[in-house]
Design a protein around this motif. Sequence first.
Motif, mmCIF file in Angstrom:
data_model
loop_
_atom_site.group_PDB
_atom_site.id
_atom_site.type_symbol
_atom_site.label_atom_id
_atom_site.label_comp_id
_atom_site.label_asym_id
_atom_site.label_seq_id
_atom_site.Cartn_x
_atom_site.Cartn_y
_atom_site.Cartn_z
ATOM 1 N N SER A 30 -18.501 -24.539 32.578
ATOM 2 C CA SER A 30 -17.791 -24.607 31.301
ATOM 3 C C SER A 30 -17.246 -23.235 30.911
ATOM 4 O O SER A 30 -17.827 -22.195 31.249
ATOM 5 C CB SER A 30 -18.735 -25.107 30.207
ATOM 6 N N GLU A 31 -16.120 -23.249 30.208
ATOM 7 C CA GLU A 31 -15.614 -22.015 29.608
ATOM 8 C C GLU A 31 -16.584 -21.558 28.514
ATOM 9 O O GLU A 31 -17.408 -22.341 28.023
ATOM 10 C CB GLU A 31 -14.228 -22.251 29.009
ATOM 11 N N HIS A 32 -16.454 -20.320 28.091
ATOM 12 C CA HIS A 32 -17.376 -19.763 27.096
ATOM 13 C C HIS A 32 -16.880 -20.075 25.679
ATOM 14 O O HIS A 32 -16.403 -19.204 24.958
ATOM 15 C CB HIS A 32 -17.524 -18.252 27.306
ATOM 16 N N TYR A 33 -17.053 -21.355 25.294
ATOM 17 C CA TYR A 33 -16.625 -21.774 23.952
ATOM 18 C C TYR A 33 -17.618 -21.340 22.876
ATOM 19 O O TYR A 33 -17.234 -21.081 21.739
ATOM 20 C CB TYR A 33 -16.480 -23.298 23.902
ATOM 21 N N LEU A 34 -18.888 -21.286 23.240
ATOM 22 C CA LEU A 34 -19.927 -20.961 22.272
ATOM 23 C C LEU A 34 -20.131 -19.455 22.216
ATOM 24 O O LEU A 34 -20.607 -18.847 23.171
ATOM 25 C CB LEU A 34 -21.240 -21.672 22.652
ATOM 26 N N LYS A 35 -19.739 -18.867 21.104
ATOM 27 C CA LYS A 35 -19.772 -17.414 20.951
ATOM 28 C C LYS A 35 -20.883 -16.993 19.982
ATOM 29 O O LYS A 35 -21.158 -17.681 18.996
ATOM 30 C CB LYS A 35 -18.438 -16.908 20.382
ATOM 31 N N THR A 36 -21.491 -15.869 20.284
ATOM 32 C CA THR A 36 -22.443 -15.267 19.360
ATOM 33 C C THR A 36 -21.700 -14.334 18.418
ATOM 34 O O THR A 36 -20.950 -13.456 18.863
ATOM 35 C CB THR A 36 -23.517 -14.466 20.125
ATOM 36 N N VAL A 37 -21.864 -14.534 17.126
ATOM 37 C CA VAL A 37 -21.280 -13.655 16.115
ATOM 38 C C VAL A 37 -22.417 -12.757 15.645
ATOM 39 O O VAL A 37 -23.270 -13.166 14.851
ATOM 40 C CB VAL A 37 -20.689 -14.453 14.936
ATOM 41 N N TYR A 38 -22.477 -11.569 16.184
ATOM 42 C CA TYR A 38 -23.642 -10.711 16.004
ATOM 43 C C TYR A 38 -23.932 -10.412 14.533
ATOM 44 O O TYR A 38 -23.050 -10.068 13.766
ATOM 45 C CB TYR A 38 -23.466 -9.405 16.785
ATOM 46 N N GLY A 39 -25.193 -10.587 14.188
ATOM 47 C CA GLY A 39 -25.635 -10.352 12.827
ATOM 48 C C GLY A 39 -25.365 -11.514 11.892
ATOM 49 O O GLY A 39 -25.765 -11.474 10.729
ATOM 50 N N THR A 40 -24.702 -12.557 12.401
ATOM 51 C CA THR A 40 -24.331 -13.680 11.535
ATOM 52 C C THR A 40 -24.828 -15.011 12.077
ATOM 53 O O THR A 40 -25.533 -15.756 11.393
ATOM 54 C CB THR A 40 -22.789 -13.750 11.367
ATOM 55 N N GLY A 41 -24.421 -15.351 13.313
ATOM 56 C CA GLY A 41 -24.815 -16.635 13.860
ATOM 57 C C GLY A 41 -24.003 -16.977 15.104
ATOM 58 O O GLY A 41 -23.817 -16.120 15.972
ATOM 59 N N TYR A 42 -23.448 -18.191 15.148
ATOM 60 C CA TYR A 42 -22.732 -18.657 16.326
ATOM 61 C C TYR A 42 -21.468 -19.405 15.903
ATOM 62 O O TYR A 42 -21.358 -19.935 14.798
ATOM 63 C CB TYR A 42 -23.621 -19.574 17.165
ATOM 64 N N LYS A 43 -20.535 -19.485 16.843
ATOM 65 C CA LYS A 43 -19.283 -20.210 16.585
ATOM 66 C C LYS A 43 -18.812 -20.874 17.859
ATOM 67 O O LYS A 43 -18.800 -20.272 18.929
ATOM 68 C CB LYS A 43 -18.211 -19.250 16.060
ATOM 69 N N TRP A 44 -18.426 -22.157 17.741
ATOM 70 C CA TRP A 44 -17.810 -22.878 18.856
ATOM 71 C C TRP A 44 -16.301 -22.801 18.699
ATOM 72 O O TRP A 44 -15.755 -23.231 17.693
ATOM 73 C CB TRP A 44 -18.256 -24.342 18.862
ATOM 74 N N GLU A 45 -15.628 -22.216 19.676
ATOM 75 C CA GLU A 45 -14.186 -22.046 19.602
ATOM 76 C C GLU A 45 -13.464 -23.194 20.304
ATOM 77 O O GLU A 45 -13.840 -23.606 21.407
ATOM 78 C CB GLU A 45 -13.775 -20.710 20.211
ATOM 79 N N GLY A 46 -12.447 -23.715 19.647
ATOM 80 C CA GLY A 46 -11.676 -24.808 20.224
ATOM 81 C C GLY A 46 -10.422 -25.063 19.422
ATOM 82 O O GLY A 46 -10.248 -24.504 18.327
ATOM 83 N N ASP A 47 -9.536 -25.882 19.942
ATOM 84 C CA ASP A 47 -8.296 -26.217 19.251
ATOM 85 C C ASP A 47 -8.632 -27.003 17.993
ATOM 86 O O ASP A 47 -9.447 -27.923 18.007
ATOM 87 C CB ASP A 47 -7.373 -27.064 20.135
ATOM 88 N N SER A 48 -7.995 -26.654 16.886
ATOM 89 C CA SER A 48 -8.257 -27.337 15.616
ATOM 90 C C SER A 48 -7.543 -28.679 15.593
ATOM 91 O O SER A 48 -6.539 -28.869 16.251
ATOM 92 C CB SER A 48 -7.795 -26.472 14.442
#
Length: 226
Positions: free
Chosen positions: A208-226
């Motif tokens: 899989s591509e790296h859609y799930l990103k760590t937002v340091y100091g905050t949490g996580y974000k899944w990136e994708g087309d809206s």
Amino acid sequence: MKILIIEDEAELAKSIAEYLSGENYLCEFASTFHEALNKIEVFQYDCILLDIMLPDGNGLKILEELKKQNKQDGVIIISAKNALDDKIAGLQLGADDYLTKPFHLSELMARIYSIIRRKQFNNSNIIKQNELQIDLLAKTVAINNQPIALTKKEFDLLIYFIGNKNKVISKSTLAEHLSGDLADMLDNHDFVYAHVKNLKKKLYDAGSEHYLKTVYGTGYKWEGDS
């Protein structure tokens, strides 16, 4: 997925929770009007099962409060009353569905699933993002048409991330989603990190591509087309 059961009949609430837990839903309870108000102010739910007739208030007032707070929780009214006026009033206040007691738990499950699918995934049973494909009914995940094995928690996290794509989700929010109101009793949220780390590894190892990103100091974000 997290469900709030607002129901003062303890045996009914217990039977609903036992059935839904068998389908991997996390259930919380509120048996009074004021307890329900406190829950919806603090937590967010995928679906709320709302009894209109509560010992200390009218359940329709809960709908008014959800609307006032601009909450997007799905709501199914559950009531022994089959009055048309109650049904109309509830739907006008933002309820998604109405179920009259007695009912089959399998029917309730189908309606909950329908609401969550409609709100998060545009009525589709299949979620696709490039090489990633998820079957919500079968609860399976495939990368490049090759199935990968996820635990129940990992699958739940994946659906939650995709249902909230492009939004930063804090560790405390994820802890609440996975553990409900028990999250407040935990000393830390290390278990969230462990589940996310394992989910990432399984997805990436499968191609899989790296859609799930760590937002340091905050949490996580899944990136994708809206």
